[in-house]
Design a protein around this motif. Structure first.
Motif, short mmCIF file in Angstrom:
data_model
loop_
_atom_site.label_atom_id
_atom_site.label_comp_id
_atom_site.label_asym_id
_atom_site.label_seq_id
_atom_site.Cartn_x
_atom_site.Cartn_y
_atom_site.Cartn_z
N THR A 159 0.83 -1.21 0.00
CA THR A 159 0.00 0.00 0.00
C THR A 159 0.86 1.25 0.00
O THR A 159 0.64 2.19 -0.78
CB THR A 159 -0.92 0.00 1.24
OG1 THR A 159 -1.57 -1.25 1.31
CG2 THR A 159 -1.94 1.10 1.15
N LEU A 162 2.50 1.65 -3.31
CA LEU A 162 1.57 2.14 -4.34
C LEU A 162 1.26 3.61 -4.14
O LEU A 162 1.17 4.38 -5.10
CB LEU A 162 0.28 1.33 -4.30
CG LEU A 162 0.36 -0.03 -4.98
CD1 LEU A 162 -0.96 -0.75 -4.83
CD2 LEU A 162 0.69 0.14 -6.44
N THR A 278 -5.47 1.03 -15.08
CA THR A 278 -5.72 0.19 -13.90
C THR A 278 -4.99 -1.13 -14.05
O THR A 278 -4.36 -1.61 -13.11
CB THR A 278 -7.23 -0.07 -13.77
OG1 THR A 278 -7.92 1.13 -14.06
CG2 THR A 278 -7.57 -0.54 -12.39
N THR A 279 -5.09 -1.72 -15.24
CA THR A 279 -4.41 -3.00 -15.45
C THR A 279 -2.92 -2.86 -15.22
O THR A 279 -2.29 -3.70 -14.58
CB THR A 279 -4.65 -3.47 -16.89
OG1 THR A 279 -6.01 -3.32 -17.19
CG2 THR A 279 -4.26 -4.90 -17.04
N ILE A 282 -2.22 -2.69 -11.54
CA ILE A 282 -2.45 -3.95 -10.83
C ILE A 282 -1.35 -4.96 -11.16
O ILE A 282 -0.83 -5.65 -10.27
CB ILE A 282 -3.83 -4.52 -11.20
CG1 ILE A 282 -4.90 -3.61 -10.63
CG2 ILE A 282 -3.99 -5.91 -10.64
CD1 ILE A 282 -6.29 -4.02 -10.99
N THR A 285 1.65 -4.11 -9.35
CA THR A 285 1.48 -4.52 -7.96
C THR A 285 1.78 -6.00 -7.79
O THR A 285 2.47 -6.40 -6.85
CB THR A 285 0.04 -4.24 -7.51
OG1 THR A 285 -0.32 -2.94 -7.92
CG2 THR A 285 -0.09 -4.37 -6.03
N ALA A 286 1.25 -6.80 -8.72
CA ALA A 286 1.48 -8.24 -8.63
C ALA A 286 2.98 -8.53 -8.67
O ALA A 286 3.49 -9.38 -7.96
CB ALA A 286 0.77 -8.96 -9.78
N LEU A 350 -5.21 -10.52 -7.84
CA LEU A 350 -4.86 -9.27 -8.52
C LEU A 350 -4.96 -9.44 -10.03
O LEU A 350 -5.47 -8.58 -10.74
CB LEU A 350 -3.43 -8.87 -8.16
CG LEU A 350 -3.24 -8.26 -6.78
CD1 LEU A 350 -1.78 -8.05 -6.50
CD2 LEU A 350 -3.97 -6.94 -6.72
N VAL A 353 -8.56 -9.62 -11.18
CA VAL A 353 -9.14 -8.27 -11.13
C VAL A 353 -8.65 -7.46 -12.33
O VAL A 353 -9.43 -6.77 -13.00
CB VAL A 353 -8.75 -7.58 -9.81
CG1 VAL A 353 -9.11 -6.11 -9.86
CG2 VAL A 353 -9.45 -8.25 -8.65
N ALA A 354 -7.34 -7.60 -12.64
CA ALA A 354 -6.79 -6.86 -13.78
C ALA A 354 -7.48 -7.29 -15.07
O ALA A 354 -7.78 -6.47 -15.93
CB ALA A 354 -5.29 -7.11 -13.87
#
Lengths: 403, 325
Positions: A159, A162, A278-279, A282, A285-286, A350, A353-354
């Motif tokens: 978090t 990000l 967004t993708t 994400i 992040t992964a 993740l 979601v992506a």
């Protein structure tokens, strides 16, 4: 060119006009199947004979390799009975390509299944998710101790990372595309170069600056900084590609209506690229969640829950996996595999979601988004109609000021 | 003087100037961070580099506090692991990419693309676990076979192995460059496959149909249309995988038992890599030791940098490159 997983889903397949779609000339005949089965059976039998009776060979991998080589030779022989040279080569190539593809998917799938299988002892215990390892030693059974501290640590670190990278990365990606010039080109080259930075070097950098030079303790914040240094170029790179895919005609249309630059970015470019952006975040992040080496150098290790990222060591899932499997105790190793399984589940979530959010090109809407837009536009039309009915039509119905 | 062209100036207005300032500021901030990382690495590495001079590239040992340190051994080890990885990963990636783009039924295709992309996101520590607890044991008979029958090739020789003794300890075959290379290969194969698949699927449909119309078999079509078209993507994907393999830390660190001499024998126990060296030695390093580690990290960074830039320039120059951005 971006690293594969960071790339937003390709639009290539949709971009192909209907008439030019790739055709699949697959044709399966009974003789092909017989030849395949026959060659496979013969190859397996001969290999078994070789390994069990004739030669001093052993080992599963060796068995499979020999059997595969024999299978190819026998299959070529069988096909050559009723086909000519190019057709034999075609069949052989088809078999080789399909088996290579199969080997890759199976090997990768096996890595995942193996981790889940080895973690099966640790995962069913509920305490594995609700406790930390403060009270549990290496010799304690799996019904004591858990990885809550690592889950919390991972969530906190990612978090913070990000919060640092997303605003900076998005502004930088917008800058690269919307304020073009020599400076932007230079920044793009440097960012491109930094995507090559090995993650351990990012960790080493933060270790040398924050921990050694500035004298802070190892903490969750230091780990977040290391992850941020690693993720920033990746996210910028992916976001840059996505923003570049926004059709220039949309921008031109916006400028032609007299819109200012920032309004074009805010109301046209970013909404169009939203799913792709967004993708990219994400998937970045992964990538960051799974990295062990920057965290290894900067986060320190603890067996307790530490909710404070500013002080004291804070462990994360990949680091906990790494520390668990260094122990010779089977229960600790089972815990390590369980932790890895949890980490993979997190990455999978993740990723899904992506895929749900992204997976479509810029400007392509889901059915619900489309519906919402149609409704909004209908409301606008009604509003316009109501206004034009109220006041007589004027020469300048809209405000054409250019901000 | 009076005929000089008028200078055109459009006032973008305050909000636009603010926007441009913010955007430029964001770009500048990122640039500053990136240059700080690079500059700091260079600055800290300089201390060690100036002490060691050119011997930094030729010394095998790693004893910075005794003044004897260099990256000859770890650099060779890194390159060997990466080469083994690429040698294993590239056939898999090419085969996988060709299968997905040419052979797979359309319904399966989308699933496979997702699966491969997902595999590329699996954390490297997972691959490391698989290599450590499963693969190392499985490869032993094969490693012994290679050492016995191919041992006359210097690359495959294993010192201390005795093929005639069936009870000889097998530990000479564990923790080798081969095992680490295969683990890294599985890590980079999906990445390379994803790039290649993307490029293969963009081979123009017209040329495919042309090849079929001339009587080509499917393999003939692939060889004359898809592979030449996708050459740039294949090289680019390979280099991208190579760059990733060079920098891989934890998967390698879990498996190898580090040695600090040039170890050409890929099947023999003992391997080394720059990233694993950093992970191994950072904790106990003195001030000067850190500087030496920074120098090693810098060398690794430079190597991956060259590989990445070569990859992107090859891809950008090839015919398929324009679309594979």
């Amino acid at each position: 060119m971006t690293i594969a997983p960071e790339r937003p889903a390709a639009t290539a397949e949709r971009a192909v006009p209907v008439g030019e779609r790739q055709r699949s000339p697959t044709l399966l005949r009974a003789t092909d199947v017989y030849a395949l089965l026959g060659a496979a059976a013969a190859a397996l039998s001969i290999t078994w004979l070789l390994f069990a009776r004739l030669l001093p060979f052993s080992g599963t991998i060796g068995f499979l390799a020999v059997a595969y080589g024999l299978f190819l030779a026998l299959y070529a022989l069988l096909v050559s009975f009723d086909e000519s040279g190019p057709a034999v080569r075609d069949r052989l190539a088809a078999v080789v390509v399909q088996s290579l593809g199969l080997v890759m998917v199976v090997a990768l799938g096996f890595v995942v299944v193996f981790t889940l299988w080895e973690g099966r002892k640790a995962l069913p215990h509920l305490n594995f998710f609700t406790q930390d390892m403060a009270e549990a030693g290496p010799l304690d059974p799996l019904s004591a101790g858990g990885i809550l501290h690592a889950i919390l640590g991972t969530l906190e670190q990612i978090t913070v990372a990000l919060a640092l990278t997303v605003p900076t990365g998005m502004v930088c990606a917008v800058f690269l595309n919307e304020v073009p010039g020599r400076f932007a080109r230079f920044v793009r080259t440097v960012v491109e170069a930094m995507t090559a930075l090995p993650s351990i070097v990012a960790g080493l950098f933060v270790y040398a600056t924050v921990i050694l030079a500035l004298g802070f303790d190892r903490s969750g914040l230091a780990a977040s900084l290391a992850l941020a240094v690693m993720m920033l170029p990746i996210i910028i790179r992916a976001a840059d590609v996505v923003i570049r895919l926004v059709p220039g005609t949309l921008r031109e249309a916006s400028y032609a209506l007299g819109t200012s630059r920032w309004r074009t970015v805010w109301h046209v470019v970013l909404p169009t690229a939203r799913s792709g952006l967004t993708t990219s975040v994400i998937l970045g992040t992964a990538r960051g969640i799974g990295e062990t080496s920057p965290v290894l150098l900067t986060a320190g290790f603890t067996a307790e829950i530490n909710g404070d990222p500013l002080s004291g060591p804070q462990v994360s899932l990949p680091l906990a996996t790494f520390e668990f499997v260094k122990s010779p105790e089977p229960t600790m190793i089972a815990r390590g595999f369980g932790t890895a399984a949890v980490l993979m589940a997190l990455v999978l979530v993740l990723f899904v979601v992506a895929r749900v959010i992204g997976g479509r090109g810029p400007g392509r809407l889901t059915r619900r988004q489309e519906h919402r837009r149609v409704q909004a536009s209908r409301r606008d039309a009604e509003r316009f109609a109501a206004r034009s009915g109220r006041a007589a039509p004027r020469d300048t119905p809209m405000d054409t000021r250019s901000e | 003087m009076r005929d000089a062209p008028r200078r055109l100036y459009a006032d973008p207005g305050l909000p636009d100037r603010v926007f441009r300032g913010v955007a430029r500021g964001g770009g500048g901030l990122v640039l500053a961070v990136m240059l700080l990382v690079g500059g700091f690495l260079l600055y800290r590495a300089w201390q060690a580099l100036s002490r060691a001079g050119w011997s930094f590239l030729t010394t095998e040992a790693w004893e910075p506090d005794a003044g004897r340190f260099g990256i000859a051994a770890v650099l060779v080890g890194t390159v060997l692991i990466a080469l083994v990885a690429v040698a294993v990963a590239v056939p898999l990636a090419v085969g996988g990419a060709l299968y997905i783009s040419e052979y797979a039924p359309p319904r399966l295709r989308r699933t496979l693309i997702s699966v491969v992309d997902l595999m590329a996101a699996v954390p490297s520590v997972v691959y490391g676990l698989w290599g450590l607890f499963f693969f190392e044991g499985q490869i032993l008979p094969t490693a012994r076979w290679i050492a016995t029958y191919l041992g006359w090739i210097p690359l495959f020789r294993v010192d201390g192995a005795d093929p005639s003794d069936p009870l000889a300890p097998e530990s000479v075959y564990t923790s080798s460059t081969l095992v680490a290379g295969v683990v890294v290969a599985l890590m980079v194969a999906p990445i390379a496959c994803s790039v290649m698949r993307e490029v293969f699927s963009q081979a123009p449909a017209g040329e495919r149909e042309g090849a079929y119309a001339l009587g080509a078999t499917r393999w003939g079509m692939i060889r004359s249309v898809v592979l030449p078209f996708g050459k740039g993507g294949m090289i680019g994907g390979t280099m991208l995988g190579l760059g990733r393999a060079l920098g891989e830390t934890i998967g390698v660190y879990l498996i190898i038992s580090p040695v600090f001499e040039i170890q050409w024998h890929v099947v023999q126990s003992g391997a080394s890599s720059v990233a694993a060296l950093i992970a191994l030695r950072y904790g106990e390093a003195s001030e000067f030791g850190m500087s030496a580690l920074m120098a090693a990290g810098l060398a690794l960074f430079l190597m991956t940098l060259v590989v990445n830039f070569a990859a992107s320039s090859i891809v950008a120059r090839s015919r398929s490159g324009a679309a594979s951005e």
